[in-house]
Write a protein that holds these residues in place. Structure first.
Motif, mmCIF file in Angstrom:
data_model
loop_
_atom_site.group_PDB
_atom_site.id
_atom_site.type_symbol
_atom_site.label_atom_id
_atom_site.label_comp_id
_atom_site.label_asym_id
_atom_site.label_seq_id
_atom_site.Cartn_x
_atom_site.Cartn_y
_atom_site.Cartn_z
ATOM 1 N N TYR A 1 0.820 -1.214 0.000
ATOM 2 C CA TYR A 1 0.000 0.000 0.000
ATOM 3 C C TYR A 1 0.853 1.264 0.000
ATOM 4 N N HIS A 2 2.023 1.209 0.600
ATOM 5 C CA HIS A 2 2.936 2.343 0.566
ATOM 6 C C HIS A 2 3.389 2.595 -0.876
ATOM 7 N N LEU A 3 3.720 1.557 -1.589
ATOM 8 C CA LEU A 3 4.145 1.665 -2.984
ATOM 9 C C LEU A 3 2.992 2.182 -3.852
ATOM 10 N N LEU A 4 1.781 1.684 -3.624
ATOM 11 C CA LEU A 4 0.606 2.147 -4.371
ATOM 12 C C LEU A 4 0.339 3.627 -4.135
ATOM 13 N N LEU B 1 2.722 5.827 -6.172
ATOM 14 C CA LEU B 1 2.398 5.860 -7.599
ATOM 15 C C LEU B 1 1.111 6.634 -7.874
ATOM 16 N N LYS B 2 0.110 6.507 -7.019
ATOM 17 C CA LYS B 2 -1.165 7.192 -7.227
ATOM 18 C C LYS B 2 -1.053 8.699 -7.038
ATOM 19 N N LYS B 3 -0.086 9.155 -6.259
ATOM 20 C CA LYS B 3 0.100 10.586 -6.025
ATOM 21 C C LYS B 3 0.705 11.301 -7.227
ATOM 22 N N ASN B 4 1.356 10.569 -8.106
ATOM 23 C CA ASN B 4 1.981 11.175 -9.277
ATOM 24 C C ASN B 4 0.925 11.368 -10.363
ATOM 25 N N ASN B 5 0.555 12.615 -10.639
ATOM 26 C CA ASN B 5 -0.496 12.916 -11.611
ATOM 27 C C ASN B 5 -0.097 12.648 -13.053
ATOM 28 N N LEU B 6 1.181 12.435 -13.314
ATOM 29 C CA LEU B 6 1.631 12.137 -14.674
ATOM 30 C C LEU B 6 1.449 10.665 -15.049
ATOM 31 N N ILE B 7 1.028 9.851 -14.084
ATOM 32 C CA ILE B 7 0.866 8.419 -14.340
ATOM 33 C C ILE B 7 -0.580 8.130 -14.704
ATOM 34 N N GLU B 8 -0.789 7.546 -15.881
ATOM 35 C CA GLU B 8 -2.121 7.127 -16.331
ATOM 36 C C GLU B 8 -2.499 5.806 -15.664
ATOM 37 N N SER B 9 -1.596 4.847 -15.755
ATOM 38 C CA SER B 9 -1.833 3.539 -15.140
ATOM 39 C C SER B 9 -0.481 2.882 -14.854
ATOM 40 N N PHE B 10 -0.527 1.826 -14.055
ATOM 41 C CA PHE B 10 0.704 1.119 -13.723
ATOM 42 C C PHE B 10 0.387 -0.327 -13.366
ATOM 43 N N LYS B 11 1.415 -1.152 -13.502
ATOM 44 C CA LYS B 11 1.342 -2.553 -13.095
ATOM 45 C C LYS B 11 2.581 -2.854 -12.262
ATOM 46 N N ILE B 12 2.365 -3.563 -11.174
ATOM 47 C CA ILE B 12 3.474 -3.941 -10.295
ATOM 48 C C ILE B 12 3.578 -5.463 -10.307
ATOM 49 N N LYS B 13 4.796 -5.918 -10.488
ATOM 50 C CA LYS B 13 5.021 -7.356 -10.541
ATOM 51 C C LYS B 13 6.246 -7.696 -9.689
ATOM 52 N N LYS B 14 6.059 -8.627 -8.776
ATOM 53 C CA LYS B 14 7.193 -9.094 -7.973
ATOM 54 C C LYS B 14 7.915 -10.176 -8.761
ATOM 55 N N ILE B 15 9.196 -10.004 -8.880
ATOM 56 C CA ILE B 15 10.033 -11.002 -9.555
ATOM 57 C C ILE B 15 10.935 -11.607 -8.490
ATOM 58 N N TYR B 16 10.572 -12.800 -8.114
ATOM 59 C CA TYR B 16 11.294 -13.468 -7.027
ATOM 60 C C TYR B 16 12.659 -13.911 -7.512
ATOM 61 N N LYS C 1 -6.667 14.146 -14.164
ATOM 62 C CA LYS C 1 -6.008 14.867 -13.073
ATOM 63 C C LYS C 1 -5.363 16.156 -13.580
ATOM 64 N N LEU C 2 -5.268 17.134 -12.671
ATOM 65 C CA LEU C 2 -4.583 18.388 -12.969
ATOM 66 C C LEU C 2 -3.090 18.196 -12.753
ATOM 67 N N ILE C 3 -2.292 18.711 -13.689
ATOM 68 C CA ILE C 3 -0.850 18.492 -13.654
ATOM 69 C C ILE C 3 -0.149 19.839 -13.715
ATOM 70 N N ASP C 4 0.586 20.168 -12.670
ATOM 71 C CA ASP C 4 1.410 21.375 -12.640
ATOM 72 C C ASP C 4 2.664 21.056 -13.436
ATOM 73 N N TYR C 5 2.856 21.748 -14.547
ATOM 74 C CA TYR C 5 3.901 21.329 -15.478
ATOM 75 C C TYR C 5 4.389 22.531 -16.263
ATOM 76 N N ASP C 6 5.453 22.366 -17.016
ATOM 77 C CA ASP C 6 6.025 23.417 -17.860
ATOM 78 C C ASP C 6 5.038 23.784 -18.967
#
Length: 164
Positions: A9-12, A15-30, A61-66
């Motif tokens: 949940y910390h990792l999620l 990632l959710k706080k970054n407004n530049l991210i549309e979507s993401f997938k997390i995969k653990k590679i053991y 989302k609103l994005i503060d950007y150049d």
């Protein structure tokens, strides 16, 4: 750090706080790594919120950007990301070219107006947006209405045009 002890949940949250991210997938590679696939949001428009200019992303989302990119349409009005994304989806379904829009106006009633790059303002109805956008596209191509500055499509089965 051992990947078994990483708080998912910390990792999620990060990632959710970054407004530049549309979507993401997390995969653990053991046994010892995590792969994060990130899809960047597309910048669709510019708006002003509390006196500060922001980009509006395809994630709503609103994005503060150049602000060096001025080719995007400007959105006026207090919009919610969901309302904007729903309107964009309807434009994409229509034959009206999103790239021809220079300004978009959102009204508290939920209605939209758009101005194209030829400086023609289209007053759109709250309902039947797809039909109205397709009609607006045909009007732009119509030689008889080329001098019009305002095209009002708010009343069903009627077109009002002014050159002022």
């Amino acid at each position: 750090k051992n990947i078994f002890f990483i708080n998912k949940y910390h990792l999620l949250d990060i990632l959710k706080k970054n407004n530049l991210i549309e979507s993401f997938k997390i995969k653990k590679i053991y046994p010892n790594s995590i792969e994060v696939q990130i899809k960047k949001t597309n910048l669709l428009a510019i708006t002003n919120h509390n006196g500060i200019n922001f980009f509006i992303g395809s994630n709503g989302k609103l994005i503060d950007y150049d602000f060096s990119n001025k080719n995007l349409p400007y959105v006026f009005g207090k919009i919610k990301g969901v309302d904007f994304i729903n309107f964009i989806k309807i434009i994409e379904q229509s034959i009206f070219d999103f790239g021809e829009i220079s300004e978009m106006y959102f009204f508290p009633s939920g209605r939209w107006d758009i101005k194209n790059k030829d400086d023609i303002l289209f007053k759109l109805p709250k309902k039947n947006l797809l039909k109205s956008l397709n009609l607006a596209h045909r009007i732009v191509k119509n030689e008889q209405l080329k001098n019009s500055k305002v095209i009002d499509l708010r009343i069903s089965n009627h077109i009002f045009s002014t050159d002022e």
